[in-house]
Design a protein around this motif. Structure first.
Motif, PDB file in Angstrom:
ATOM      1  N   PHE A   1       0.831  -1.204   0.000  1.00 25.14           N
ATOM      2  CA  PHE A   1       0.000   0.000   0.000  1.00 25.14           C
ATOM      3  C   PHE A   1       0.863   1.252   0.000  1.00 25.14           C
ATOM      4  CE2 PHE A   1      -2.483   2.929   3.006  1.00 25.14           C
ATOM      5  CZ  PHE A   1      -3.081   3.620   1.965  1.00 25.14           C
ATOM      6  N   GLN A   2       1.877   1.283   0.842  1.00 25.75           N
ATOM      7  CA  GLN A   2       2.746   2.457   0.881  1.00 25.75           C
ATOM      8  C   GLN A   2       3.455   2.647  -0.457  1.00 25.75           C
ATOM      9  OE1 GLN A   2       2.700   4.616   3.506  1.00 25.75           O
ATOM     10  NE2 GLN A   2       1.118   3.234   4.281  1.00 25.75           N
ATOM     11  N   ARG A   3       3.892   1.536  -1.045  1.00 26.70           N
ATOM     12  CA  ARG A   3       4.578   1.618  -2.343  1.00 26.70           C
ATOM     13  C   ARG A   3       3.621   2.102  -3.427  1.00 26.70           C
ATOM     14  NH1 ARG A   3       7.961  -3.361  -4.969  1.00 26.70           N
ATOM     15  NH2 ARG A   3       6.018  -4.498  -4.588  1.00 26.70           N
ATOM     16  N   PHE A   4       2.374   1.661  -3.379  1.00 25.90           N
ATOM     17  CA  PHE A   4       1.376   2.076  -4.357  1.00 25.90           C
ATOM     18  C   PHE A   4       1.256   3.597  -4.431  1.00 25.90           C
ATOM     19  CE2 PHE A   4      -2.998   3.718  -4.115  1.00 25.90           C
ATOM     20  CZ  PHE A   4      -3.351   3.661  -5.459  1.00 25.90           C
ATOM     21  N   LYS A   5       1.329   4.273  -3.281  1.00 23.68           N
ATOM     22  CA  LYS A   5       1.153   5.731  -3.254  1.00 23.68           C
ATOM     23  C   LYS A   5       2.268   6.479  -3.995  1.00 23.68           C
ATOM     24  CE  LYS A   5       0.804   5.929   1.222  1.00 23.68           C
ATOM     25  NZ  LYS A   5       0.799   6.561   2.543  1.00 23.68           N
ATOM     26  N   THR A   6       3.381   5.779  -4.271  1.00 21.86           N
ATOM     27  CA  THR A   6       4.493   6.444  -4.958  1.00 21.86           C
ATOM     28  C   THR A   6       4.337   6.435  -6.478  1.00 21.86           C
ATOM     29  OG1 THR A   6       5.872   4.436  -5.121  1.00 21.86           O
ATOM     30  CG2 THR A   6       6.024   5.721  -3.082  1.00 21.86           C
ATOM     31  N   HIS A   7       3.289   5.780  -6.987  1.00 27.18           N
ATOM     32  CA  HIS A   7       3.095   5.743  -8.436  1.00 27.18           C
ATOM     33  C   HIS A   7       2.873   7.161  -8.954  1.00 27.18           C
ATOM     34  CE1 HIS A   7       1.271   4.928 -12.360  1.00 27.18           C
ATOM     35  NE2 HIS A   7       1.862   3.735 -12.284  1.00 27.18           N
ATOM     36  N   PRO A   8       3.462   7.501 -10.112  1.00 25.71           N
ATOM     37  CA  PRO A   8       3.337   8.878 -10.625  1.00 25.71           C
ATOM     38  C   PRO A   8       1.892   9.354 -10.771  1.00 25.71           C
ATOM     39  CG  PRO A   8       4.983   7.659 -11.886  1.00 25.71           C
ATOM     40  CD  PRO A   8       4.352   6.673 -10.961  1.00 25.71           C
ATOM     41  N   ALA A   9       0.962   8.461 -11.092  1.00 26.57           N
ATOM     42  CA  ALA A   9      -0.434   8.873 -11.258  1.00 26.57           C
ATOM     43  C   ALA A   9      -1.144   9.074  -9.929  1.00 26.57           C
ATOM     44  CB  ALA A   9      -1.184   7.823 -12.079  1.00 26.57           C
ATOM     45  N   ILE A  10      -0.543   8.608  -8.844  1.00 29.74           N
ATOM     46  CA  ILE A  10      -1.178   8.655  -7.530  1.00 29.74           C
ATOM     47  C   ILE A  10      -0.550   9.708  -6.627  1.00 29.74           C
ATOM     48  CG2 ILE A  10      -1.812   7.289  -5.495  1.00 29.74           C
ATOM     49  CD1 ILE A  10      -3.144   6.408  -8.160  1.00 29.74           C
ATOM     50  N   ARG A  11       0.770   9.762  -6.622  1.00 27.03           N
ATOM     51  CA  ARG A  11       1.455  10.609  -5.644  1.00 27.03           C
ATOM     52  C   ARG A  11       1.116  12.086  -5.819  1.00 27.03           C
ATOM     53  NH1 ARG A  11       7.201   9.442  -5.307  1.00 27.03           N
ATOM     54  NH2 ARG A  11       7.135  11.148  -3.804  1.00 27.03           N
ATOM     55  N   LYS A  12       0.805  12.505  -7.041  1.00 26.74           N
ATOM     56  CA  LYS A  12       0.535  13.920  -7.270  1.00 26.74           C
ATOM     57  C   LYS A  12      -0.700  14.405  -6.512  1.00 26.74           C
ATOM     58  CE  LYS A  12      -1.829  12.845 -11.635  1.00 26.74           C
ATOM     59  NZ  LYS A  12      -1.786  12.985 -13.109  1.00 26.74           N
ATOM     60  N   VAL A  13      -1.633  13.481  -6.206  1.00 30.98           N
ATOM     61  CA  VAL A  13      -2.829  13.873  -5.447  1.00 30.98           C
ATOM     62  C   VAL A  13      -2.439  14.312  -4.042  1.00 30.98           C
ATOM     63  CG1 VAL A  13      -5.036  13.060  -4.496  1.00 30.98           C
ATOM     64  CG2 VAL A  13      -4.273  12.280  -6.756  1.00 30.98           C
ATOM     65  N   PHE A  14      -1.381  13.706  -3.487  1.00 31.25           N
ATOM     66  CA  PHE A  14      -1.049  13.915  -2.075  1.00 31.25           C
ATOM     67  C   PHE A  14       0.104  14.890  -1.847  1.00 31.25           C
ATOM     68  CE2 PHE A  14      -2.839   9.674  -2.667  1.00 31.25           C
ATOM     69  CZ  PHE A  14      -3.983   9.809  -1.891  1.00 31.25           C
ATOM     70  N   GLU A  15       0.717  15.380  -2.909  1.00 35.36           N
ATOM     71  CA  GLU A  15       1.830  16.311  -2.743  1.00 35.36           C
ATOM     72  C   GLU A  15       1.364  17.573  -2.023  1.00 35.36           C
ATOM     73  OE1 GLU A  15       3.287  16.798  -6.676  1.00 35.36           O
ATOM     74  OE2 GLU A  15       4.531  14.982  -6.625  1.00 35.36           O
ATOM     75  N   GLY A  16       2.046  17.898  -0.945  1.00 36.84           N
ATOM     76  CA  GLY A  16       1.676  19.064  -0.145  1.00 36.84           C
ATOM     77  C   GLY A  16       0.522  18.811   0.803  1.00 36.84           C
ATOM     78  N   GLY A  17       0.047  17.547   0.858  1.00 33.27           N
ATOM     79  CA  GLY A  17      -1.081  17.214   1.725  1.00 33.27           C
ATOM     80  C   GLY A  17      -0.632  16.731   3.097  1.00 33.27           C
ATOM     81  N   ARG A  18      -1.619  16.356   3.904  1.00 32.71           N
ATOM     82  CA  ARG A  18      -1.357  15.928   5.277  1.00 32.71           C
ATOM     83  C   ARG A  18      -2.201  14.703   5.607  1.00 32.71           C
ATOM     84  NH1 ARG A  18      -3.764  17.320  10.399  1.00 32.71           N
ATOM     85  NH2 ARG A  18      -5.350  18.528   9.278  1.00 32.71           N
ATOM     86  N   ARG A  19      -1.529  13.660   6.100  1.00 33.31           N
ATOM     87  CA  ARG A  19      -2.239  12.443   6.485  1.00 33.31           C
ATOM     88  C   ARG A  19      -2.920  12.652   7.837  1.00 33.31           C
ATOM     89  NH1 ARG A  19       0.034   6.401   7.685  1.00 33.31           N
ATOM     90  NH2 ARG A  19       1.213   7.572   9.227  1.00 33.31           N
ATOM     91  N   ILE A  20      -4.203  12.277   7.916  1.00 22.59           N
ATOM     92  CA  ILE A  20      -4.990  12.533   9.118  1.00 22.59           C
ATOM     93  C   ILE A  20      -5.224  11.273   9.929  1.00 22.59           C
ATOM     94  CG2 ILE A  20      -7.236  13.343   9.978  1.00 22.59           C
ATOM     95  CD1 ILE A  20      -7.458  15.031   7.428  1.00 22.59           C
ATOM     96  N   SER A  21      -5.551  10.169   9.258  1.00 15.60           N
ATOM     97  CA  SER A  21      -5.904   8.959   9.995  1.00 15.60           C
ATOM     98  C   SER A  21      -5.511   7.729   9.197  1.00 15.60           C
ATOM     99  CB  SER A  21      -7.404   8.951  10.319  1.00 15.60           C
ATOM    100  OG  SER A  21      -7.718   7.930  11.240  1.00 15.60           O
ATOM    101  N   TYR A  22      -5.485   6.591   9.905  1.00 16.00           N
ATOM    102  CA  TYR A  22      -5.051   5.322   9.325  1.00 16.00           C
ATOM    103  C   TYR A  22      -5.857   4.198   9.970  1.00 16.00           C
ATOM    104  CZ  TYR A  22      -2.278   1.034   8.946  1.00 16.00           C
ATOM    105  OH  TYR A  22      -1.883  -0.264   8.734  1.00 16.00           O
TER     106      TYR A  22
END
Length: 539
Positions: A270-291
């Protein structure tokens, strides 16, 4: 304490059953006492889902839900279905089951909190923070009710100064709505042989994060599902990204627990998935709130157990009503609770109430719920052949046979039987977390607000304390270190001493994966003190 009906579990199925029972009592001018137990600190504390809600069952249960302020604030917008390679994303046609027109992106925890308010307004007694720990039986073997766990028991099993004994709750009928892999439901399966005529259940683990993203990256109502990378073609899995209101995005990954490679770590995939170029751009500059993380039942209709037994019934994901191709189980769970409630209410009104409410099964078979699950029954088991053959078959089953193929595919192996020896499988090197987009398990558990009283018996019990080292470590390189998404299981090596398994039970997010995937079935997940575990605020 005696009631007409006791419900174990405050998820969508249990709450819907409670509401329907009281609605029927009100309509018929009858008194009906209904009690609901929830092991979380509050309704919604342990609820975890994507979630996109199909409002079919809600429309039936509470037609004026808009006027009553149901937290359905974000209508589903555009659907995207992507196939990922390591660097590319290819858009595929969205399967008809995944069309979300008319649905809503929600926090299922907040939705259950609202359902709880509706139930209490009707007179349902709700007791959060009380975990049902034992099934009670009459002398004739029928279910009598449940007992809550003792509070204030020390690690040594002896009462402390804070000791409070559990309470017995007796009922004419007990509804078990524990969610996936319910600990009491497991004992019912064995006692009443409820799985004698169905396929083995197969499961997935869903891991989810809630993010606050930059406004320019936020598209309210946007829905994206992916398949492919980082999974190989033999491993069932995929992701979801749902854009809620207030610049919030939920992102998650689901991996079938029938995977073969013991080196695989669902959390790290799951953590690796977030590094995909099509995915990571959504979270750039964002903040994780919960897990959070939770197992889910993926077997479909052919894995449904017998739904009733003397004195009780199963509803929701504890039975396995998830529609896997839709990636939705809330509306199906709610409908199952409503069907059980209607059958129980009718039976309790008879002059000589029956012990087993078999009419619930009949009602299910004549409902839209049965038809919906029947039409998609062959999709998930086709993935035992691998991704591409399953994709081709699923298209044929959906578009040519329209879900009515003259055969039914089956699940033949339990998930814990699927792991291959570690020496026979390739090792997987996962990148170290950067603390910005990707994170380690302990920092994730921290934001799940997980808490357990440390001075209580460990609720993760080993049948044989030697098995984790002699079998699991020796043959499978201790896969519990990796399939647990909360860092509960740790192989400790100190100097020249032999390795040992350390169980960090206070980290447990109650996902139940260990109970499912342990290759030797040596781990038993039992109920800790009520109120413990995660406290999901908006999941």
């Amino acid at each position: 304490m005696e009631y007409d009906v006791v419900i174990v579990g405050g998820g969508p199925s249990g709450l819907s059953a409670a509401i329907r029972l009281k609605q029927l009592a009100e309509q018929h001018g009858r008194e009906l006492s209904v009690c609901l137990l929830e092991k979380g600190s509050e309704i919604g504390a342990h609820i975890l889902s994507g979630a996109v809600l199909e409002p079919t069952a809600l429309n039936e249960l509470i037609p004026d839900w808009k006027d009553k302020g149901a937290p359905l604030n974000t209508p589903a917008g555009e659907d995207r279905f992507l196939h990922l390679t390591e660097t590319e994303a290819t858009r595929l046609p969205t399967p008809p089951q995944m069309n979300n027109h008319g649905n809503y992106i929600i926090s299922l925890g907040n939705f259950c909190r609202w359902l709880g308010e509706q139930a209490e307004a009707l007179g349902v007694e709700i007791y959060p923070g009380f975990a049902a720990a034992e099934v009670l039986y009459h002398e004739d073997g029928s279910v009598k009710g449940v007992a809550t766990g003792d509070m204030g028991v020390g690690r040594d099993g002896e009462p402390t100064d804070a000791y409070q004994p559990g309470m017995e709750l007796w009922a004419k009928q007990t509804i078990f709505a524990e969610g996936c892999r319910g600990s009491l439901t497991k004992t019912l399966f064995e006692r009443f042989d409820l799985r004698a005529e169905c396929d083995v259940q197969t499961y997935g683990i869903g891991i989810k994060e809630l993010w606050e993203v930059k406004p320019e990256h936020h598209q309210p109502g946007s829905i994206t599902h992916t398949t492919g990378w980082p999974m190989d073609s033999k491993t069932y899995g995929g992701s979801f990204l749902y854009h809620l209101e207030n610049n919030q995005v939920v992102v998650g990954f689901v991996i079938g627990l029938d995977y073969e490679n013991p080196h695989l770590s669902p959390y790290d995939e799951f953590q690796r998935f977030k590094t995909h170029p099509a995915i990571r751009k959504v979270f750039e500059g964002g903040r994780r709130i919960s897990y959070g993380a939770r197992a889910l039942s993926e077997g479909g209709i052919q894995s449904l157990p017998k739904l009733t037994f003397p004195g009780g019934a199963l509803v929701g994901d504890t039975a396995g009503f998830l529609n896997v191709p839709k990636i939705k189980g809330t509306h199906t769970a709610m409908k199952s609770g409503m069907l059980a409630a209607e059958s129980i209410f009718a039976a309790l009104g008879e002059d000589a109430p029956v012990r087993e409410i078999s009419s619930y099964t009949t009602a299910f078979r004549h409902s839209w719920l049965f038809d919906e699950l029947w039409r998609v029954r062959n999709i998930r088991p086709s993935f035992h052949w691998g991704f591409w053959p399953a994709l081709v078959y699923s298209a044929i089953d959906t578009y040519v046979f329209k879900g009515n193929a003259p055969w039914t595919l089956h699940h033949k192996r339990a998930d814990h039987e699927c792991l291959k020896p570690a020496a026979d499988m390739p090792k997987i090197q996962y990148p170290k977390p950067d603390g910005v987009l990707t994170f380690d398990k302990l920092s994730s558990v921290f934001i799940s607000n997980t808490n357990h009283s440390e001075d209580q018996p460990i609720h993760l019990r080993l049948k044989n304390p030697n098995t984790p080292i002699q079998v699991n470590l020796a043959q499978y390189d201790a896969p519990e270190q990796r399939y647990c998404p909360a860092g509960v299981y740790e192989i400790v090596r100190e100097g020249d001493t032999a390795p040992r398994l350390q169980i960090n039970a206070q980290n447990c997010v109650h996902c139940k994966t260990c109970d499912i995937k342990d290759p030797t079935q040596n781990i038993t997940w039992s109920t800790p003190e009520g109120g413990g575990g995660p406290n999901y605020p908006n999941m």
